[in-house]
Each structure stands twice: as structure tokens, then as C-alpha cells.
Scaffold this active site. Structure first.
Site, PDB file in Angstrom:
ATOM      1  N   ARG A  30       7.191  17.547  23.595  1.00 40.55           N
ATOM      2  CA  ARG A  30       7.111  17.677  25.062  1.00 40.55           C
ATOM      3  C   ARG A  30       7.288  16.329  25.753  1.00 40.55           C
ATOM      4  O   ARG A  30       6.693  15.333  25.352  1.00 40.55           O
ATOM      5  CB  ARG A  30       5.741  18.243  25.464  1.00 40.55           C
ATOM      6  CG  ARG A  30       5.487  19.606  24.905  1.00 40.55           C
ATOM      7  CD  ARG A  30       4.085  20.061  25.225  1.00 40.55           C
ATOM      8  NE  ARG A  30       4.038  20.761  26.504  1.00 40.55           N
ATOM      9  CZ  ARG A  30       2.948  21.413  26.926  1.00 40.55           C
ATOM     10  NH1 ARG A  30       1.833  21.402  26.216  1.00 40.55           N
ATOM     11  NH2 ARG A  30       2.978  22.052  28.071  1.00 40.55           N
TER      12      ARG A  30
ATOM     13  N   PHE B 256       0.861  -1.174   0.000  1.00 38.62           N
ATOM     14  CA  PHE B 256       0.000   0.000   0.000  1.00 38.62           C
ATOM     15  C   PHE B 256       0.906   1.235   0.000  1.00 38.62           C
ATOM     16  O   PHE B 256       1.975   1.225   0.592  1.00 38.62           O
ATOM     17  CB  PHE B 256      -0.926  -0.020   1.227  1.00 38.62           C
ATOM     18  CG  PHE B 256      -1.847   1.157   1.272  1.00 38.62           C
ATOM     19  CD1 PHE B 256      -2.828   1.326   0.306  1.00 38.62           C
ATOM     20  CD2 PHE B 256      -1.733   2.117   2.275  1.00 38.62           C
ATOM     21  CE1 PHE B 256      -3.673   2.424   0.333  1.00 38.62           C
ATOM     22  CE2 PHE B 256      -2.579   3.219   2.309  1.00 38.62           C
ATOM     23  CZ  PHE B 256      -3.547   3.362   1.338  1.00 38.62           C
TER      24      PHE B 256
ATOM     25  N   TYR C 138       6.124  24.787  29.038  1.00 31.43           N
ATOM     26  CA  TYR C 138       6.114  24.595  27.588  1.00 31.43           C
ATOM     27  C   TYR C 138       7.510  24.179  27.145  1.00 31.43           C
ATOM     28  O   TYR C 138       8.244  24.964  26.567  1.00 31.43           O
ATOM     29  CB  TYR C 138       5.638  25.864  26.884  1.00 31.43           C
ATOM     30  CG  TYR C 138       4.158  26.087  27.087  1.00 31.43           C
ATOM     31  CD1 TYR C 138       3.220  25.429  26.283  1.00 31.43           C
ATOM     32  CD2 TYR C 138       3.689  26.913  28.102  1.00 31.43           C
ATOM     33  CE1 TYR C 138       1.865  25.599  26.484  1.00 31.43           C
ATOM     34  CE2 TYR C 138       2.332  27.085  28.319  1.00 31.43           C
ATOM     35  CZ  TYR C 138       1.429  26.424  27.506  1.00 31.43           C
ATOM     36  OH  TYR C 138       0.090  26.594  27.701  1.00 31.43           O
TER      37      TYR C 138
ATOM     38  N   LYS D  86      -8.845  -2.559   8.808  1.00 33.08           N
ATOM     39  CA  LYS D  86      -7.776  -3.386   9.350  1.00 33.08           C
ATOM     40  C   LYS D  86      -8.276  -4.381  10.406  1.00 33.08           C
ATOM     41  O   LYS D  86      -9.430  -4.325  10.816  1.00 33.08           O
ATOM     42  CB  LYS D  86      -6.661  -2.488   9.911  1.00 33.08           C
ATOM     43  CG  LYS D  86      -5.977  -1.644   8.817  1.00 33.08           C
ATOM     44  CD  LYS D  86      -4.928  -2.409   8.030  1.00 33.08           C
ATOM     45  CE  LYS D  86      -4.643  -1.857   6.643  1.00 33.08           C
ATOM     46  NZ  LYS D  86      -3.835  -0.670   6.553  1.00 33.08           N
TER      47      LYS D  86
HETATM   48  C1  LIG Z   1      -3.112   0.483   5.871  1.00 31.71           C
HETATM   49  C2  LIG Z   1      -1.633   0.474   5.624  1.00 31.71           C
HETATM   50  C3  LIG Z   1      -0.766   1.466   6.118  1.00 31.71           C
HETATM   51  C4  LIG Z   1      -1.183   2.774   6.721  1.00 31.71           C
HETATM   52  O1  LIG Z   1      -2.240   2.817   7.456  1.00 31.71           O
HETATM   53  P1  LIG Z   1      -3.149   4.116   7.742  1.00 31.71           P
HETATM   54  O2  LIG Z   1      -3.551   3.860   9.148  1.00 31.71           O
HETATM   55  O3  LIG Z   1      -4.267   4.056   6.771  1.00 31.71           O
HETATM   56  O4  LIG Z   1      -2.317   5.334   7.612  1.00 31.71           O
HETATM   57  C5  LIG Z   1       0.592   1.288   5.963  1.00 31.71           C
HETATM   58  N1  LIG Z   1       1.081   0.225   5.327  1.00 31.71           N
HETATM   59  C6  LIG Z   1       0.294  -0.738   4.813  1.00 31.71           C
HETATM   60  C7  LIG Z   1       0.921  -1.908   4.138  1.00 31.71           C
HETATM   61  C8  LIG Z   1      -1.099  -0.624   4.921  1.00 31.71           C
HETATM   62  O5  LIG Z   1      -1.887  -1.550   4.359  1.00 31.71           O
END
Ligand SMILES: *Cc1c(COP(=O)(O)O)cnc(C)c1O
Length: 406
Positions: A231, A102, A238, A202
Site C-alpha cells: 500500500r 552472521f 485497499y 546491537k
Molecule cells: C545482526 C545481524 C543481522 C540481522 O539482524 P536481525 O535484526 O537480528 O535480523 C544481519 N547481518 C549481520 C552481519 C548481523 O550481525
């Protein structure tokens, strides 16, 4: 099944869909989630600074992955960015990523001003291997991000050996692998860091979210600072010790994730069982070849059930058309990720001046990644969360399509 089916019997051409009932829904939530969410709502502590849920979630998730530390963050993509920032790399440094993943695995690298170098993956397991990694290592390589594709674990022993030999960092992209294992050891615990995603689809989800695990106290302190505008914990003044941003997980997100930690191991078991059953059914269908498990994956989480589709065994219908036909038969299926270097911004070399232009067309040795991207189909894990009838229907629908087209 009637083998004298015709094209017109396909649902896409007006026939009856093979499967009419929906599959199990995703995400799943019960009373536990409702109760803990309203507890947070009523408490008035909606952020981690005054609440307790994010910390509780982190402790439990660290335990789940057999790591010392866990940090909840806003997304898996941000998790990757924070890890790379914490490694204190420099412009021009190269980070190796698989070409089949992805896009976030790669955008994180570019957004940190680092140069992604694409490695091929294995044509059967769809994972980066020690060999595909070693092939693209240069004197500028500083880190590698192996992706446990669909929950199939990369050969972490081999990858760790190579990383050690060349002195490079490992950030495991375990966005698909909550509760997953290579050789009886939890994923995310091999690398300097491991990251997870909790976006809507997921294996554990709070809509949007992510986390980082590590066994290094020093690295944990750095990501903690980076994720909260620099922080330290319990800062009352701060004090911004480093240049950070705000990527803190909220108490609501942690509340929704907490009950899911108790379910993930048994759900992984169920998916292992159901995926093995679906493998056995699809073995009998010519032209369908499921993703092969890597040799020492001891828990394959099956975020996606992926398989090769051979169009010549289905009357020459393209992979994309096959997915449309399968969807109309009532089976939720999708096409595989594209090869990273073929997405629009890569093709246009539009890196927003974050990195030097780099000619990705010269990376011609991405043979397996290209074949996978063009010929693989996947089913969402919710299909594997059900019972045998669900899987009989998946295989039956595919067989029906073949019978109709031949
Ligand atoms: C879903 C995914 C991500 C990132 O996830 P997000 O929470 O949508 O930013 C990173 N790497 C892979 C392989 C993914 O499938």
C-alpha cells in the site's frame, strides 16, 4: 602480577576470578526512553499509520547516515530481504556474500529465491575486499552484500568500482556499523541500499528491529510498498500496488531508538578510544592479535572487539576452551561466527526448495574465512563502553590465563 601461577589458580578450576564486578550493562535506557515510551502508550497511536515517532526516527537516522531516505522495519534480516526484493532479481541470479558473517546475510538471499555465492574475506581485517569479490563474480552475479565486520568498514571505493564495472547492485550490511564511516563518508550511503539491525545486542537497539537507508527515491518507494502489503503512504482504500508483506516498525520501537540517535556518535568515539587502548595493552600479550582496521575506516564503531587467539601460546588450550576460561575469569567473550557453508542447513543442503541445490563444498577458496571462524574470539561492545580499568582487567585476565597455562 604473580607469574608463578598454576592451572588451579584459574577460576574455571576453583581459583579466584580475575574480575568480579560486572561490566557496563547493555542495553542502556534512561528517563528519556521511559518518557517517550509512555507518551506513545498514552497516545493510542501504536503503529506508524497514525503515529509520528517512526517517521521522526527515520528522518533522524537518514541524517545520521547521510542518506536521503530511511525506512524502519521489523529486523535487520527483513531489511535485507526487502532490499533484495526491491531489486527485482530472478531465480538463478547470484548474490555475493562474505563467507564470514552472521547467517542472516545469507538466509535473506536464499529466502528471496536467489543463490548466495560465498567470497573469502581478508585474514587481518575480516572484511570482504575488492579482490575477494572480483574472484567470485560470474555472468550470473547481480548483487553483492559487503558486511562491515564488527564495524570495520569494507573498502567501499574499490567495491563500488567493481560493482560499477560489472553492473551489479550493492546492499551494504551495516548491521554492526551505526554511525560508521569509510573515508569520511557514512556507511550505507555508498551502496544502492544499506541495512542496519536493532536487535538486543546491537549498537542501537529496540529489542528487535532494523532499517534500510538509500539515496534513491525510486528504491525507497519500492521498499515502502513492499514493507506494508503493497500500500502507498496514506492509502485510504485497499490499494495493494505490489505483492508485499508486513514488516513495519512500531511506534514503541521508534520511541526507544530516538534518544539513542543522540548518543551514538559520542559512544562510537568512546569505543574508538577504548579499543585503541585495549589494542595497546594486548600488543604486549603474545598470541593475541586484534582485528586490523581497514586502511580508510574513519569511524570504526567496534560492535565487537575481535582478536585472533593462538593456542600454542596458551599451552595448547583450544580457542573454545579459552573462551570458557575467560568467561569464568569474569570477561564476557564469545567465539567467532562459523563459516556460512559449515552451518547445519548448508551442510545438509536443506534450502527448503527455495533455490536449486548448489554444491558449496566445491567452494574451497575460503581459506581466511575458515581460519578466522576457527581462531577468533570477540568481546561485546559493552566492554568498550566503560573506563580504562575495565580494559586493564580484560588484558590482565588474558595475561593471567597465559601465566597459568605456561
Ligand atoms: C545482526 C545481524 C543481522 C540481522 O539482524 P536481525 O535484526 O537480528 O535480523 C544481519 N547481518 C549481520 C552481519 C548481523 O550481525
Amino acid at each position: 602480577m604473580n607469574i608463578y601461577l598454576k592451572r588451579n589458580d584459574l577460576a574455571i578450576y576453583g581459583g579466584e576470578p580475575y574480575r568480579k564486578e560486572p561490566f557496563r550493562q547493555w542495553p542502556l535506557a534512561g528517563n528519556e526512553e521511559r518518557e517517550i515510551l509512555s507518551e506513545v502508550l498514552d497516545s493510542g497511536n501504536w503503529w506508524r499509520i497514525s503515529g509520528t515517532k517512526v517517521k521522526e526516527f527515520e528522518d533522524k537516522f537518514a541524517e545520521l547516515q547521510s542518506c536521503k531516505y530511511c525506512l524502519g522495519v521489523t529486523s535487520g534480516t527483513h531489511a535485507l530481504e526487502l532490499c533484495l526484493q526491491a531489486l527485482e532479481l530472478h531465480p538463478g541470479d547470484e548474490v555475493i556474500v562474505p563467507a564470514f558473517t552472521f547467517i542472516s546475510t545469507v538466509t535473506a538471499v536464499i529466502n528471496c529465491g536467489l543463490t548466495p555465492v560465498l567470497s573469502d574475506v581478508d585474514g587481518e581485517t575480516y572484511c570482504m575486499t575488492p579482490q575477494t569479490l572480483e574472484k567470485v563474480i560470474t555472468s550470473k552475479t547481480k548483487a553483492v552484500i559487503p558486511v562491515h565486520m564488527a564495524g570495520n568498514a569494507c573498502d567501499m571505493e574499490g567495491i563500488c568500482n567493481i560493482a560499477h564495472k560489472f553492473g551489479i547492485y550493492i546492499v551494504e550490511d551495516a548491521a554492526h556499523a551505526h554511525g560508521g564511516e569509510w573515508n569520511n563518508q557514512r556507511l550505507g550511503s555508498y551502496g544502492d541500499f544499506g541495512i542496519f539491525s536493532f536487535q538486543n545486542g546491537k549498537l542501537m537497539t529496540c529489542g528487535e528491529g532494523g532499517c534500510i537507508v538509500t539515496n534513491s527515491e525510486d528504491l525507497y518507494r519500492r521498499i515502502y510498498l513492499l514493507h506494508g502489503v503493497g500500500r502507498p503512504e496514506n492509502d485510504k482504500g485497499y490499494h495493494h500496488l505490489v505483492l508485499g508483506s508486513t514488516c513495519r516498525m512500531s511506534e514503541f520501537h521508534a520511541a526507544v531508538l530516538l534518544p539513542q540517535i543522540n548518543r551514538i556518535n559520542s559512544m562510537n568515539q568512546r569505543r574508538e578510544y577504548n579499543a585503541a587502548y585495549l589494542d595497546s595493552l594486548l600488543e604486549k600479550v603474545s598470541g593475541i592479535i586484534p582485528q586490523k582496521r581497514t586502511s580508510r575506516t574513519t569511524i570504526f564503531t567496534h560492535y565487537m572487539y575481535m582478536f585472533y587467539y593462538e593456542s600454542d601460546k596458551f599451552g595448547g588450550i583450544s580457542r573454545d576452551e579459552f573462551v570458557d576460561i575467560l568467561n569464568k575469569e569474569g570477561i564476557p567473550a564469545f567465539i567467532a561466527f562459523p563459516v556460512v557453508s559449515t552451518v547445519e542447513f548448508f551442510v545438509n543442503q536443506n534450502f527448503e526448495d527455495k533455490i536449486e541445490n548448489y554444491d558449496y563444498t566445491k567452494e574451497n577458496d575460503l581459506k581466511c574465512a575458515k581460519i578466522i571462524a576457527n581462531n577468533v574470539v570477540w568481546l561485546h561492545h559493552r566492554v568498550l563502553n566503560g573506563n580504562a580499568k575495565d580494559l586493564d582487567d580484560v588484558a590482565g585476565a588474558i595475561q593471567k590465563i597465559q601465566n597459568c597455562l605456561l
